[in-house]
Design a protein around this motif. Structure first.
Motif, mmCIF file in Angstrom:
data_model
loop_
_atom_site.group_PDB
_atom_site.id
_atom_site.type_symbol
_atom_site.label_atom_id
_atom_site.label_comp_id
_atom_site.label_asym_id
_atom_site.label_seq_id
_atom_site.Cartn_x
_atom_site.Cartn_y
_atom_site.Cartn_z
ATOM 1 N N ILE A 212 -17.598 -22.314 9.439
ATOM 2 C CA ILE A 212 -17.046 -21.814 8.502
ATOM 3 C C ILE A 212 -16.156 -22.657 7.626
ATOM 4 N N ASP A 213 -15.271 -23.347 8.531
ATOM 5 C CA ASP A 213 -14.330 -24.169 7.804
ATOM 6 C C ASP A 213 -14.818 -25.424 7.352
ATOM 7 N N ALA A 214 -16.003 -25.748 7.670
ATOM 8 C CA ALA A 214 -16.480 -27.256 7.492
ATOM 9 C C ALA A 214 -16.552 -27.574 5.851
ATOM 10 N N GLY A 215 -16.709 -26.824 5.301
ATOM 11 C CA GLY A 215 -16.767 -27.191 3.629
ATOM 12 C C GLY A 215 -18.191 -27.631 3.308
ATOM 13 N N LYS A 216 -18.396 -28.465 2.353
ATOM 14 C CA LYS A 216 -19.526 -28.758 1.629
ATOM 15 C C LYS A 216 -20.389 -29.720 2.626
ATOM 16 N N PRO A 217 -21.601 -29.171 3.077
ATOM 17 C CA PRO A 217 -22.467 -30.319 3.983
ATOM 18 C C PRO A 217 -22.773 -31.518 3.155
ATOM 19 N N VAL A 218 -23.260 -32.621 3.845
ATOM 20 C CA VAL A 218 -23.895 -33.862 3.293
ATOM 21 C C VAL A 218 -25.191 -33.400 2.765
ATOM 22 N N PRO A 219 -25.768 -34.512 2.156
ATOM 23 C CA PRO A 219 -27.249 -34.201 1.963
ATOM 24 C C PRO A 219 -28.096 -34.319 3.084
ATOM 25 N N HIS A 220 -29.256 -33.564 3.172
ATOM 26 C CA HIS A 220 -29.874 -33.042 4.475
ATOM 27 C C HIS A 220 -30.440 -34.389 5.331
ATOM 28 N N TRP A 221 -30.793 -35.701 4.118
ATOM 29 C CA TRP A 221 -31.337 -36.849 4.654
ATOM 30 C C TRP A 221 -30.120 -37.653 5.216
ATOM 31 N N LEU A 222 -28.942 -37.569 5.242
ATOM 32 C CA LEU A 222 -27.921 -38.480 5.387
ATOM 33 C C LEU A 222 -27.470 -38.236 6.682
ATOM 34 N N GLY A 223 -26.915 -36.917 6.978
ATOM 35 C CA GLY A 223 -25.936 -36.575 8.009
ATOM 36 C C GLY A 223 -26.496 -37.161 9.290
ATOM 37 N N GLY A 224 -25.640 -37.514 10.181
ATOM 38 C CA GLY A 224 -26.011 -37.949 11.954
ATOM 39 C C GLY A 224 -25.863 -39.499 11.838
ATOM 40 N N TRP A 225 -26.633 -39.955 12.874
ATOM 41 C CA TRP A 225 -26.501 -41.103 13.439
ATOM 42 C C TRP A 225 -27.512 -42.136 12.703
ATOM 43 N N TRP A 226 -26.982 -43.379 12.315
ATOM 44 C CA TRP A 226 -27.948 -44.491 11.753
ATOM 45 C C TRP A 226 -27.712 -45.718 12.650
ATOM 46 N N GLU A 227 -28.800 -46.399 12.862
ATOM 47 C CA GLU A 227 -28.739 -47.783 13.356
ATOM 48 C C GLU A 227 -28.716 -48.736 12.179
ATOM 49 N N VAL A 228 -27.807 -49.295 11.964
ATOM 50 C CA VAL A 228 -27.560 -50.293 10.863
ATOM 51 C C VAL A 228 -27.526 -51.780 11.242
ATOM 52 N N GLU A 229 -28.408 -52.608 10.601
ATOM 53 C CA GLU A 229 -28.636 -54.002 10.893
ATOM 54 C C GLU A 229 -27.769 -54.467 9.884
ATOM 55 N N GLU A 230 -27.081 -55.591 10.176
ATOM 56 C CA GLU A 230 -26.310 -56.461 8.957
ATOM 57 C C GLU A 230 -26.601 -57.814 9.303
ATOM 58 N N GLY A 231 -27.101 -58.156 8.087
ATOM 59 C CA GLY A 231 -27.772 -59.582 8.295
ATOM 60 C C GLY A 231 -29.013 -59.804 9.141
ATOM 61 N N ALA A 232 -28.900 -61.073 9.849
ATOM 62 C CA ALA A 232 -30.179 -60.985 10.818
ATOM 63 C C ALA A 232 -29.913 -60.671 12.169
ATOM 64 N N TYR A 233 -28.608 -60.704 12.652
ATOM 65 C CA TYR A 233 -28.268 -60.642 13.999
ATOM 66 C C TYR A 233 -27.543 -59.253 14.329
ATOM 67 N N GLU A 234 -26.634 -58.818 13.423
ATOM 68 C CA GLU A 234 -25.646 -57.807 14.004
ATOM 69 C C GLU A 234 -26.064 -56.494 13.744
ATOM 70 N N VAL A 235 -26.116 -55.558 14.920
ATOM 71 C CA VAL A 235 -26.222 -53.989 14.917
ATOM 72 C C VAL A 235 -24.925 -53.348 14.960
ATOM 73 N N TRP A 236 -24.901 -52.076 13.895
ATOM 74 C CA TRP A 236 -24.038 -51.230 14.211
ATOM 75 C C TRP A 236 -24.486 -49.757 14.192
ATOM 76 N N TYR A 237 -23.711 -49.008 14.624
ATOM 77 C CA TYR A 237 -23.947 -47.508 14.669
ATOM 78 C C TYR A 237 -23.363 -46.582 13.780
ATOM 79 N N TYR A 238 -23.608 -45.946 12.736
ATOM 80 C CA TYR A 238 -22.831 -45.140 11.783
ATOM 81 C C TYR A 238 -23.183 -43.792 11.963
#
Length: 325
Positions: A212-238
């Motif tokens: 109830i207190d959360a406010g406006k949700p993010v777009p349905h396709w965006l929320g949650g975890w993403w595996e992000v590759e930066e360049g050719a070698y680095e991997v991060w988790y957003y």
């Protein structure tokens, strides 16, 4: 048993909403009164000896009487239940949970009464509102819980159920739940119940105060975890979360339906049109721009591409919850 004193506004609203559901008395069949979908003297049909047809429902239409309290708390009349049960034998546990959430002050057009609730919350950046049963926490008055087990319920179907938690007292867990009848009975019902705390079938619950207190949700396709590759070698988790928060970590998430337990770098994001995302880190890390790529809801596959302000390319793939949640 009497509920503990309530002080939160949303809990008081729920208490008023379910005030016509009789108090819990005991576990024996018929011991605790219930709010049935049928009004006094209503005709009905059952599936105890097989199916019934639309023509069978029409034949008794003039004698069908609805309990207005049941309809208020689920949205279903007795006639609409019988029409549904011609082909679909599900009960009204989900609809009751959604109505309770609205009564508590949850204003989204999307109801919480859905079996994929953990995944759904995460997709809208509201994963912090989901509490897994393994967390060691206990639900509060008004929290919407989710159960699943392979054992069959009283209608001969697998336990696939939702309800509303009231309170835990010692080893006893008191709830209010719809779906306490079914097509084999010819009616559905809402009832206050007692479970042993903590049932093996419990998957978790929605923290309704947080939602109830959360406010406006993010777009349905965006929320949650993403595996992000930066360049050719680095991997991060957003992890993208409402309202407009983003975290990143070098370690993959322990589970996909919750924010990081120990957030790494924190930032914010802003939508650029419908499918662009600008990320701003609260650190020396450079900011980033993303654009949505593949959008396949049916196959549950989403991607983004982008680059840092230094021009390093970024590719991102959404990490989706699998299995029944």
């Amino acid at each position: 048993m009497a509920a503990p004193a309530l002080t939160e506004d949303y809990q008081l609203k729920l208490e008023k909403f379910i005030s016509t559901v009789p108090p819990y008395v005991g576990d024996l069949p018929g011991q605790t009164p219930e709010v049935r979908s049928t009004g006094k003297g209503s005709k009905t049909l059952t599936t105890a000896k097989g199916k019934f047809s639309s023509d069978d429902v029409k034949a008794i239409a003039d004698g069908i009487v609805t309990n207005p309290d049941f309809q208020r708390m689920t949205g279903y009349s007795q006639r609409s239940l019988l029409d549904k049960w011609v082909n679909d034998r599900t009960t009204t546990c989900n609809e009751f949970c959604s109505k309770c959430a609205v009564a508590m002050g949850y204003t989204s057009k999307d109801g919480v009464g859905r079996f994929d609730i953990a995944d759904w919350l995460t997709r809208y950046g509201l994963g912090h509102c989901w509490v897994p049963a393994s967390s060691g926490a206990m639900p509060n008055y008004g929290d919407v819980f989710r159960m699943f087990a392979q054992s069959s319920d009283h209608n001969g179907t697998n336990l696939n159920h939702m309800g509303v938690s009231l309170y835990v007292e010692g080893a006893n867990w008191y709830t209010v739940e719809s779906g306490q009848g079914g097509p084999s009975n010819g009616y559905d019902a809402i009832k206050r119940k007692r479970h042993d705390w903590r049932p093996d079938a419990l998957q978790g619950w929605v923290n309704m105060k947080a939602l109830i207190d959360a406010g406006k949700p993010v777009p349905h396709w965006l929320g949650g975890w993403w595996e992000v590759e930066e360049g050719a070698y680095e991997v991060w988790y957003y992890y993208f979360e409402a309202p407009n928060k983003v975290y990143y970590s070098s370690e993959p998430p322990a589970n996909l339906y919750a924010p990081p337990m120990r957030p790494g770098t924190v930032g914010s994001f802003a939508m650029k049109g419908m499918f662009g995302v600008q990320v701003f880190w609260n650190s020396a890390d450079v900011d980033e721009d993303f654009m949505a790529g593949l959008q396949d809801s049916k196959k549950r596959k989403f991607t983004m591409t982008g680059k840092t302000t230094r021009g390093v390319p970024l590719t991102a793939t959404r990490m989706m919850i699998s299995g029944l949640l």
